[in-house]
Design an enzyme around this catalytic site. Structure first.
Site, PDB file in Angstrom:
ATOM      1  N   LYS A 117       3.017 -15.335   2.487  1.00 12.95           N
ATOM      2  CA  LYS A 117       3.160 -16.105   1.388  1.00 12.95           C
ATOM      3  C   LYS A 117       4.462 -16.334   1.231  1.00 12.95           C
ATOM      4  O   LYS A 117       5.312 -15.888   0.486  1.00 12.95           O
ATOM      5  CB  LYS A 117       2.719 -15.249   0.142  1.00 12.95           C
ATOM      6  CG  LYS A 117       2.388 -15.955  -1.191  1.00 12.95           C
ATOM      7  CD  LYS A 117       1.650 -17.176  -1.072  1.00 12.95           C
ATOM      8  CE  LYS A 117       1.489 -17.937  -2.799  1.00 12.95           C
ATOM      9  NZ  LYS A 117       0.647 -18.962  -2.756  1.00 12.95           N
ATOM     10  N   ASP A 131     -12.394  -8.824   4.361  1.00 14.87           N
ATOM     11  CA  ASP A 131     -13.591  -8.815   3.678  1.00 14.87           C
ATOM     12  C   ASP A 131     -14.143 -10.146   3.539  1.00 14.87           C
ATOM     13  O   ASP A 131     -15.625 -10.431   3.669  1.00 14.87           O
ATOM     14  CB  ASP A 131     -13.554  -8.186   2.074  1.00 14.87           C
ATOM     15  CG  ASP A 131     -13.732  -6.848   2.049  1.00 14.87           C
ATOM     16  OD1 ASP A 131     -13.510  -6.127   3.031  1.00 14.87           O
ATOM     17  OD2 ASP A 131     -14.315  -6.332   1.062  1.00 14.87           O
ATOM     18  N   TYR A 141       1.064  -1.407  -0.077  1.00 12.79           N
ATOM     19  CA  TYR A 141       0.227  -0.005   0.145  1.00 12.79           C
ATOM     20  C   TYR A 141       0.925   1.295  -0.100  1.00 12.79           C
ATOM     21  O   TYR A 141       0.502   2.091  -0.701  1.00 12.79           O
ATOM     22  CB  TYR A 141      -0.917   0.111   1.277  1.00 12.79           C
ATOM     23  CG  TYR A 141      -2.248  -0.548   1.045  1.00 12.79           C
ATOM     24  CD1 TYR A 141      -2.441  -1.979   0.651  1.00 12.79           C
ATOM     25  CD2 TYR A 141      -3.242   0.162   1.149  1.00 12.79           C
ATOM     26  CE1 TYR A 141      -3.611  -2.690   0.819  1.00 12.79           C
ATOM     27  CE2 TYR A 141      -4.622  -0.719   1.221  1.00 12.79           C
ATOM     28  CZ  TYR A 141      -4.602  -1.852   0.919  1.00 12.79           C
ATOM     29  OH  TYR A 141      -5.803  -2.571   0.759  1.00 12.79           O
ATOM     30  N   ASP A 195      -6.437  -6.987   4.142  1.00  9.78           N
ATOM     31  CA  ASP A 195      -7.598  -6.216   3.687  1.00  9.78           C
ATOM     32  C   ASP A 195      -8.336  -7.415   2.893  1.00  9.78           C
ATOM     33  O   ASP A 195      -9.644  -7.278   2.873  1.00  9.78           O
ATOM     34  CB  ASP A 195      -7.038  -5.181   2.510  1.00  9.78           C
ATOM     35  CG  ASP A 195      -8.142  -4.735   1.654  1.00  9.78           C
ATOM     36  OD1 ASP A 195      -8.954  -4.229   2.477  1.00  9.78           O
ATOM     37  OD2 ASP A 195      -7.887  -4.371   0.484  1.00  9.78           O
ATOM     38  N   ASP A 221      -3.395 -18.096   0.419  1.00 11.01           N
ATOM     39  CA  ASP A 221      -3.990 -18.780  -0.382  1.00 11.01           C
ATOM     40  C   ASP A 221      -4.974 -19.958   0.316  1.00 11.01           C
ATOM     41  O   ASP A 221      -6.014 -20.164   0.348  1.00 11.01           O
ATOM     42  CB  ASP A 221      -3.524 -19.415  -1.770  1.00 11.01           C
ATOM     43  CG  ASP A 221      -2.297 -20.011  -1.502  1.00 11.01           C
ATOM     44  OD1 ASP A 221      -1.791 -20.137  -0.463  1.00 11.01           O
ATOM     45  OD2 ASP A 221      -1.777 -20.711  -2.451  1.00 11.01           O
TER      46      ASP A 221
HETATM   47  C1  IPM Z   1     -10.400  -1.153   4.209  1.00 19.85           C
HETATM   48  C2  IPM Z   1     -10.527  -0.515   2.944  1.00 19.85           C
HETATM   49  C3  IPM Z   1      -9.447   0.382   2.425  1.00 19.85           C
HETATM   50  C4  IPM Z   1      -8.276  -0.328   2.244  1.00 19.85           C
HETATM   51  C5  IPM Z   1      -9.729   1.080   1.007  1.00 19.85           C
HETATM   52  C6  IPM Z   1     -10.733   2.130   1.226  1.00 19.85           C
HETATM   53  C7  IPM Z   1      -8.341   2.309   0.773  1.00 19.85           C
HETATM   54  O1  IPM Z   1     -10.687  -1.511   1.876  1.00 19.85           O
HETATM   55  O2  IPM Z   1     -10.269  -0.431   5.302  1.00 19.85           O
HETATM   56  O3  IPM Z   1     -10.314  -2.408   4.348  1.00 19.85           O
HETATM   57  O4  IPM Z   1      -7.987  -1.125   1.389  1.00 19.85           O
HETATM   58  O5  IPM Z   1      -7.472  -0.650   3.488  1.00 19.85           O
HETATM   59 MG    MG Z   2     -10.864  -3.423   2.695  1.00 19.11          MG
END
Ligand code: IPM
Ligand code: MG
Length: 293
Positions: free
Chosen positions: A189, A249, A142, A245, A221
């Site tokens: 990884k 999700d 990042y 990240d 993975d």
């Molecule tokens: C998160 C989001 C952020 C990230 C984005 C909005 C930059 O997806 O907080 O998980 O990638 O960290």
């Molecule tokens: Mg995110």
């Protein structure tokens, strides 16, 4: 107690989420005799529209002057669909993470019986699921050097970590595991990436200081698969920025809705609290952020 809270609404459903959080904070304040004052700052596409930048310096100053930050979301389709945009809403949240040195990002994954029908995993695999992701938030790909060739024919994003960056979050994760089920899984990884090998080596060294913690090492993975197949095996999951990240999700699906996963980014002074999701522009203004995100 008296606390100053910066409120960064941002884009899409962001303002709806912070509005409800403030109702909760006000209820807490009333019940326990606290005083919270709220101080708004611009961020994201909203800030770009109004000031030309995703993170005006006033917003950073407001956050630095507060005890905590409540963050909604950033992101807008007009930037998602324009890879040439040089000013982007996400620069707001990335900038504030860096400015406040919010290196540990903590994302707890729990289940809610009332939302179980929304979870695609078989109920028998969901019993006892309760883990927490420690995502490194201010390093890795990042924040590495970015480059796009002048003729646009190639691009690169560098992923780098220092031992110190790994150590400081690892200690926090190990200490947290001591308060829980005493298990830590490093997700990396290391079969391919040098940075992951540094993570693994560093975590192996640190593990010797925490003899009461059982440590597992898992390639990302495989971890992506295990989160779906057997999520109850996890307690504390430690990982770098990008992997954290992605798997957070993924893990949110276990709770029934991405909208239910909270996220705390802890700095040396000011911490930032946010949902893990993005701005979900299709739902903006509909008051359905909790359940459909
Ligand atoms: C998160 C989001 C952020 C990230 C984005 C909005 C930059 O997806 O907080 O998980 O990638 O960290
Ligand atoms: Mg995110």
């Amino acid at each position: 107690m008296k606390k100053k809270i910066a409120v960064l609404n941002g884009d899409g459903i962001g303002p709806e989420v912070t509005k409800q959080s403030i109702r909760v904070l006000d209820a807490v304040a009333e019940r326990f005799g606290h005083t919270f004052t709220y101080h708004e700052g611009l961020i994201g596409a909203d800030a770009i529209d109004k000031t030309g930048t995703a993170l005006p310096s006033e917003t950073i100053d407001t956050c630095l002057d507060c005890d905590a930050v409540l963050f909604g979301a950033v992101g807008h389709p007009k930037y998602d669909n324009d890879p040439n945009a040089t000013v982007r809403p996400e620069q707001g949240i990335l900038g504030i993470r860096k400015a406040l040195q919010l290196f540990p990002n903590i994302r707890p994954v729990t289940t809610y019986p009332t939302l179980q029908h929304l979870c695609p995993i078989k109920p028998k695999n969901m019993e006892g699921v309760d883990f927490i992701i420690f995502r490194e938030l201010t390093g890795g790909i990042y924040f590495g050097k970015k480059h796009t060739a002048e003729d646009g024919s190639s691009a690169s994003d560098e992923c780098s970590y220092t031992k110190e960056e790994i150590e400081r979050i690892s200690h926090l994760a190990f200490q947290y595991a001591q308060k829980r089920k005493k298990k830590l899984t490093l997700v990396d990884k290391a079969n391919v990436l040098d940075t992951s090998r540094l993570w693994r080596k560093t975590v192996q060294q640190i593990a010797t200081e925490y003899a009461d913690i059982k440590v597992d090492y898992m390639f990302v993975d495989n971890a992506a698969m295990q989160i779906i197949l057997n999520p109850k095996q996890f307690d504390v999951v430690l990982t770098e920025n990008m992997f954290g990240d992605i798997i957070s999700d993924e893990a949110s699906v276990l709770s029934g809705s991405l909208g239910m996963l909270p996220s705390a980014s802890v700095g040396n002074k000011t911490a930032l609290f946010e949902p893990i999701h993005g701005s979900y522009p299709q739902a903006a203004g509909k008051d359905i952020a909790n359940i459909l995100v």
